[in-house]
Design a protein around this motif. Structure first.
Motif, PDB file in Angstrom:
ATOM      1  N   LEU A  75       1.361   7.182  13.399  1.00 25.99           N
ATOM      2  CA  LEU A  75       0.718   6.342  12.396  1.00 25.99           C
ATOM      3  C   LEU A  75       0.944   4.892  12.809  1.00 25.99           C
ATOM      4  O   LEU A  75       2.082   4.478  13.037  1.00 25.99           O
ATOM      5  CB  LEU A  75       1.317   6.591  11.012  1.00 25.99           C
ATOM      6  N   ILE A  76      -0.142   4.142  12.932  1.00 28.38           N
ATOM      7  CA  ILE A  76      -0.071   2.727  13.289  1.00 28.38           C
ATOM      8  C   ILE A  76      -0.471   1.925  12.063  1.00 28.38           C
ATOM      9  O   ILE A  76      -1.547   2.140  11.504  1.00 28.38           O
ATOM     10  CB  ILE A  76      -1.007   2.401  14.475  1.00 28.38           C
ATOM     11  N   VAL A  77       0.403   1.013  11.645  1.00 29.67           N
ATOM     12  CA  VAL A  77       0.157   0.188  10.463  1.00 29.67           C
ATOM     13  C   VAL A  77       0.203  -1.277  10.879  1.00 29.67           C
ATOM     14  O   VAL A  77       1.188  -1.734  11.465  1.00 29.67           O
ATOM     15  CB  VAL A  77       1.201   0.455   9.353  1.00 29.67           C
ATOM     16  N   ASN A  78      -0.883  -2.008  10.583  1.00 28.97           N
ATOM     17  CA  ASN A  78      -0.952  -3.441  10.867  1.00 28.97           C
ATOM     18  C   ASN A  78      -0.598  -4.221   9.607  1.00 28.97           C
ATOM     19  O   ASN A  78      -1.318  -4.146   8.608  1.00 28.97           O
ATOM     20  CB  ASN A  78      -2.356  -3.860  11.290  1.00 28.97           C
ATOM     21  N   LEU A  79       0.495  -4.956   9.658  1.00 31.44           N
ATOM     22  CA  LEU A  79       0.937  -5.792   8.541  1.00 31.44           C
ATOM     23  C   LEU A  79       0.577  -7.249   8.813  1.00 31.44           C
ATOM     24  O   LEU A  79       0.327  -7.626   9.964  1.00 31.44           O
ATOM     25  CB  LEU A  79       2.451  -5.664   8.363  1.00 31.44           C
ATOM     26  N   PRO A  80       0.581  -8.083   7.784  1.00 33.69           N
ATOM     27  CA  PRO A  80       0.329  -9.513   8.007  1.00 33.69           C
ATOM     28  C   PRO A  80       1.476 -10.137   8.811  1.00 33.69           C
ATOM     29  O   PRO A  80       2.455  -9.453   9.126  1.00 33.69           O
ATOM     30  CB  PRO A  80       0.243 -10.086   6.592  1.00 33.69           C
ATOM     31  N   GLY A  81       1.365 -11.411   9.114  1.00 31.46           N
ATOM     32  CA  GLY A  81       2.355 -12.061   9.960  1.00 31.46           C
ATOM     33  C   GLY A  81       3.476 -12.792   9.257  1.00 31.46           C
ATOM     34  O   GLY A  81       4.529 -13.021   9.838  1.00 31.46           O
ATOM     35  N   LYS A  82       3.279 -13.171   8.011  1.00 31.90           N
ATOM     36  CA  LYS A  82       4.304 -13.952   7.309  1.00 31.90           C
ATOM     37  C   LYS A  82       5.348 -13.019   6.682  1.00 31.90           C
ATOM     38  O   LYS A  82       4.984 -12.036   6.024  1.00 31.90           O
ATOM     39  CB  LYS A  82       3.663 -14.822   6.231  1.00 31.90           C
ATOM     40  N   PRO A  83       6.635 -13.330   6.865  1.00 26.53           N
ATOM     41  CA  PRO A  83       7.694 -12.443   6.363  1.00 26.53           C
ATOM     42  C   PRO A  83       7.565 -12.067   4.881  1.00 26.53           C
ATOM     43  O   PRO A  83       7.729 -10.899   4.526  1.00 26.53           O
ATOM     44  CB  PRO A  83       8.982 -13.221   6.634  1.00 26.53           C
ATOM     45  N   LYS A  84       7.235 -13.025   4.028  1.00 32.04           N
ATOM     46  CA  LYS A  84       7.093 -12.722   2.601  1.00 32.04           C
ATOM     47  C   LYS A  84       5.950 -11.725   2.385  1.00 32.04           C
ATOM     48  O   LYS A  84       6.071 -10.754   1.639  1.00 32.04           O
ATOM     49  CB  LYS A  84       6.834 -14.008   1.819  1.00 32.04           C
ATOM     50  N   SER A  85       4.842 -11.933   3.082  1.00 33.29           N
ATOM     51  CA  SER A  85       3.688 -11.037   2.958  1.00 33.29           C
ATOM     52  C   SER A  85       3.975  -9.667   3.556  1.00 33.29           C
ATOM     53  O   SER A  85       3.519  -8.650   3.035  1.00 33.29           O
ATOM     54  CB  SER A  85       2.473 -11.641   3.655  1.00 33.29           C
ATOM     55  N   ILE A  86       4.728  -9.644   4.642  1.00 36.97           N
ATOM     56  CA  ILE A  86       5.111  -8.366   5.247  1.00 36.97           C
ATOM     57  C   ILE A  86       5.861  -7.528   4.223  1.00 36.97           C
ATOM     58  O   ILE A  86       5.556  -6.350   4.020  1.00 36.97           O
ATOM     59  CB  ILE A  86       5.982  -8.580   6.503  1.00 36.97           C
ATOM     60  N   ARG A  87       6.825  -8.133   3.565  1.00 32.70           N
ATOM     61  CA  ARG A  87       7.643  -7.410   2.577  1.00 32.70           C
ATOM     62  C   ARG A  87       6.785  -6.896   1.425  1.00 32.70           C
ATOM     63  O   ARG A  87       6.901  -5.743   1.017  1.00 32.70           O
ATOM     64  CB  ARG A  87       8.762  -8.327   2.057  1.00 32.70           C
ATOM     65  N   GLU A  88       5.928  -7.754   0.892  1.00 29.11           N
ATOM     66  CA  GLU A  88       5.074  -7.360  -0.227  1.00 29.11           C
ATOM     67  C   GLU A  88       4.165  -6.192   0.152  1.00 29.11           C
ATOM     68  O   GLU A  88       4.024  -5.219  -0.597  1.00 29.11           O
ATOM     69  CB  GLU A  88       4.228  -8.558  -0.689  1.00 29.11           C
ATOM     70  N   CYS A  89       3.559  -6.284   1.330  1.00 29.98           N
ATOM     71  CA  CYS A  89       2.633  -5.236   1.771  1.00 29.98           C
ATOM     72  C   CYS A  89       3.367  -3.946   2.117  1.00 29.98           C
ATOM     73  O   CYS A  89       2.918  -2.856   1.762  1.00 29.98           O
ATOM     74  CB  CYS A  89       1.819  -5.725   2.964  1.00 29.98           C
ATOM     75  N   LEU A  90       4.494  -4.067   2.805  1.00 25.78           N
ATOM     76  CA  LEU A  90       5.239  -2.872   3.185  1.00 25.78           C
ATOM     77  C   LEU A  90       5.783  -2.149   1.954  1.00 25.78           C
ATOM     78  O   LEU A  90       5.740  -0.916   1.880  1.00 25.78           O
ATOM     79  CB  LEU A  90       6.366  -3.229   4.148  1.00 25.78           C
ATOM     80  N   ASP A  91       6.262  -2.905   0.978  1.00 25.21           N
ATOM     81  CA  ASP A  91       6.725  -2.282  -0.270  1.00 25.21           C
ATOM     82  C   ASP A  91       5.603  -1.496  -0.944  1.00 25.21           C
ATOM     83  O   ASP A  91       5.838  -0.449  -1.538  1.00 25.21           O
ATOM     84  CB  ASP A  91       7.262  -3.342  -1.242  1.00 25.21           C
ATOM     85  N   ALA A  92       4.381  -1.991  -0.832  1.00 17.73           N
ATOM     86  CA  ALA A  92       3.242  -1.337  -1.475  1.00 17.73           C
ATOM     87  C   ALA A  92       2.834  -0.045  -0.769  1.00 17.73           C
ATOM     88  O   ALA A  92       2.590   0.967  -1.420  1.00 17.73           O
ATOM     89  CB  ALA A  92       2.049  -2.292  -1.534  1.00 17.73           C
ATOM     90  N   VAL A  93       2.769  -0.072   0.563  1.00 20.77           N
ATOM     91  CA  VAL A  93       2.237   1.087   1.278  1.00 20.77           C
ATOM     92  C   VAL A  93       3.289   2.088   1.737  1.00 20.77           C
ATOM     93  O   VAL A  93       2.972   3.254   1.977  1.00 20.77           O
ATOM     94  CB  VAL A  93       1.373   0.675   2.504  1.00 20.77           C
TER      95      VAL A  93
END
Length: 123
Positions: A75-93
């Protein structure tokens, strides 16, 4: 990027490959295209949820092109680049990731439920 993803999925047999950055609209942002080029299946729900979560914080989330896809048993997951956004997105998915890995025949992933819970439908 494509060759790195192929090597991680095919040679190293990584179950989960996570990228950060390269998901915006700028000419240098090509991570989603590289991911799509190497995947047999795309999972648009990952990107949809990440943008939905990000929109709670910034209106420019509509410019982001996070995505996810499957290459063989990876499974390949592309997250955003900013640390705060990474955390928010990763917590969601992330709650869906262990079950996705189950479905594609990857290794069983356990989580520390004090940190994050995985969702697996009841058998």
């Amino acid at each position: 990027i494509q060759q790195n993803l192929i090597e991680l999925a095919d040679k190293e047999q990584c179950d989960l490959i996570v990228t950060t950055g390269g998901t915006g609209p700028a000419p240098r942002d090509v991570t989603p295209e590289a991911t799509e080029a190497v995947c047999q299946k795309m999972l648009p729900g990952f990107g949809e949820l990440m943008r939905q979560v990000s929109l709670k914080y910034v209106p420019t989330a509509i410019l982001s092109r996070q995505s996810a896809g499957i290459r063989n048993k990876s499974l390949i997951v592309n997250l955003p680049g900013k640390p705060k956004s990474i955390r928010e997105c990763l917590d969601a998915v992330f709650p869906a990731i262990p079950y996705c890995l189950d479905l594609i025949g990857a290794s069983y992933l356990e989580t520390n439920e004090e940190i994050i819970k995985a969702f697996r439908p009841k058998a």
